[in-house]
Design a protein around this motif. Structure first.
Motif, PDB file in Angstrom:
ATOM      1  N   ARG A  11      33.741  -6.156   2.307  1.00 43.14           N
ATOM      2  CA  ARG A  11      32.873  -5.153   1.673  1.00 43.14           C
ATOM      3  C   ARG A  11      33.448  -4.768   0.317  1.00 43.14           C
ATOM      4  O   ARG A  11      32.743  -4.727  -0.697  1.00 43.14           O
ATOM      5  CB  ARG A  11      32.741  -3.923   2.578  1.00 43.14           C
ATOM      6  N   ASN A  14      33.166  -7.369  -2.331  1.00 44.10           N
ATOM      7  CA  ASN A  14      31.808  -7.424  -2.880  1.00 44.10           C
ATOM      8  C   ASN A  14      31.426  -6.155  -3.636  1.00 44.10           C
ATOM      9  O   ASN A  14      30.277  -6.001  -4.049  1.00 44.10           O
ATOM     10  CB  ASN A  14      30.803  -7.662  -1.749  1.00 44.10           C
ATOM     11  N   LYS A  24      22.071  -2.972   3.227  1.00 46.99           N
ATOM     12  CA  LYS A  24      21.862  -4.412   3.056  1.00 46.99           C
ATOM     13  C   LYS A  24      21.797  -5.135   4.403  1.00 46.99           C
ATOM     14  O   LYS A  24      21.037  -6.072   4.580  1.00 46.99           O
ATOM     15  CB  LYS A  24      22.982  -4.979   2.188  1.00 46.99           C
ATOM     16  N   LYS A  49      24.266 -10.017  11.049  1.00 50.64           N
ATOM     17  CA  LYS A  49      23.630  -9.235   9.983  1.00 50.64           C
ATOM     18  C   LYS A  49      24.631  -8.856   8.893  1.00 50.64           C
ATOM     19  O   LYS A  49      24.328  -8.919   7.705  1.00 50.64           O
ATOM     20  CB  LYS A  49      23.000  -7.964  10.555  1.00 50.64           C
ATOM     21  N   ALA A  51      27.489 -10.400   8.200  1.00 56.43           N
ATOM     22  CA  ALA A  51      27.890 -11.628   7.491  1.00 56.43           C
ATOM     23  C   ALA A  51      26.835 -12.018   6.462  1.00 56.43           C
ATOM     24  O   ALA A  51      27.164 -12.378   5.325  1.00 56.43           O
ATOM     25  CB  ALA A  51      28.123 -12.764   8.487  1.00 56.43           C
ATOM     26  N   GLU A  52      25.562 -11.934   6.836  1.00 52.39           N
ATOM     27  CA  GLU A  52      24.480 -12.260   5.892  1.00 52.39           C
ATOM     28  C   GLU A  52      24.490 -11.290   4.712  1.00 52.39           C
ATOM     29  O   GLU A  52      24.314 -11.702   3.568  1.00 52.39           O
ATOM     30  CB  GLU A  52      23.131 -12.238   6.611  1.00 52.39           C
ATOM     31  N   ALA A  53      24.697 -10.009   4.988  1.00 47.61           N
ATOM     32  CA  ALA A  53      24.721  -9.010   3.915  1.00 47.61           C
ATOM     33  C   ALA A  53      25.884  -9.257   2.955  1.00 47.61           C
ATOM     34  O   ALA A  53      25.772  -9.015   1.753  1.00 47.61           O
ATOM     35  CB  ALA A  53      24.805  -7.599   4.505  1.00 47.61           C
ATOM     36  N   LEU A  54      26.994  -9.743   3.500  1.00 43.87           N
ATOM     37  CA  LEU A  54      28.179 -10.023   2.680  1.00 43.87           C
ATOM     38  C   LEU A  54      28.168 -11.444   2.109  1.00 43.87           C
ATOM     39  O   LEU A  54      29.072 -11.824   1.370  1.00 43.87           O
ATOM     40  CB  LEU A  54      29.451  -9.811   3.517  1.00 43.87           C
ATOM     41  N   ASN A  55      27.148 -12.213   2.511  1.00 41.84           N
ATOM     42  CA  ASN A  55      26.993 -13.589   2.043  1.00 41.84           C
ATOM     43  C   ASN A  55      28.216 -14.455   2.400  1.00 41.84           C
ATOM     44  O   ASN A  55      28.737 -15.190   1.569  1.00 41.84           O
ATOM     45  CB  ASN A  55      26.708 -13.629   0.542  1.00 41.84           C
ATOM     46  N   VAL A  56      28.655 -14.309   3.658  1.00 43.61           N
ATOM     47  CA  VAL A  56      29.775 -15.108   4.165  1.00 43.61           C
ATOM     48  C   VAL A  56      29.385 -15.695   5.524  1.00 43.61           C
ATOM     49  O   VAL A  56      28.519 -15.152   6.204  1.00 43.61           O
ATOM     50  CB  VAL A  56      31.065 -14.261   4.327  1.00 43.61           C
ATOM     51  N   PRO A  57      30.024 -16.783   5.916  1.00 42.91           N
ATOM     52  CA  PRO A  57      29.772 -17.296   7.263  1.00 42.91           C
ATOM     53  C   PRO A  57      30.364 -16.357   8.317  1.00 42.91           C
ATOM     54  O   PRO A  57      31.326 -15.620   8.040  1.00 42.91           O
ATOM     55  CB  PRO A  57      30.480 -18.656   7.281  1.00 42.91           C
TER      56      PRO A  57
END
Length: 137
Positions: A11, A14, A24, A49, A51-57
């Motif tokens: 977090r 980012n 997000k 959710k 992981a998607e918000a942080l744009n990581v796997p």
């Protein structure tokens, strides 16, 4: 490093506040705060959710063993119930709440996530006991 520590680090990497990450990811800011301070552990659907918000796997939030165990618990219970003739459908209600529809020849029953977790524990105890009895014969 705990999952809460990983969420916090990513977090901050980012430049998100807890509120921004929560918005997000579509979950509450209180939940993010509790995950980060170790007061609560997110369920697998919530981890996705975040992981998607942080744009990581997902595997950047969970170590391999945690991920493998989480998936294994869900898959093993579903496989067992399928073998016994039950159809299972998991419905994610929101970031922390899910229901499970279990269909048998006698009809459909819907369990809360808590009831489903209790059922899994009971199934495990019954199987352990039955296997113990078989070994002693």
């Amino acid at each position: 490093m705990s999952i809460g520590d990983r969420i916090k680090k990513l977090r901050k990497d980012n430049n998100f506040t807890q509120i921004e990450l929560a918005e997000k990811a579509g979950i509450s800011e209180i939940a993010i705060r509790k995950y980060e301070n170790g007061g609560r552990s997110p369920k697998y659907g919530t981890i996705i959710k975040i992981a998607e918000a942080l744009n990581v796997p997902v595997d950047e939030l969970m170590d391999f063993e945690e991920l493998k165990q989480e998936l294994s618990d869900i898959e093993e219970t579903e496989k067992l119930l399928n073998i016994l003739g039950y159809e299972i459908k998991i419905n994610q209600i929101d970031d922390e709440v899910f229901e499970v529809d279990i269909k048998s020849k006698d009809g459909l029953i819907t369990l809360s996530g808590e009831e489903y977790d209790k059922l899994k524990g009971n199934i495990s105890l019954i199987l352990d006991y039955e296997l113990y009895k078989l070994k002693r014969q």
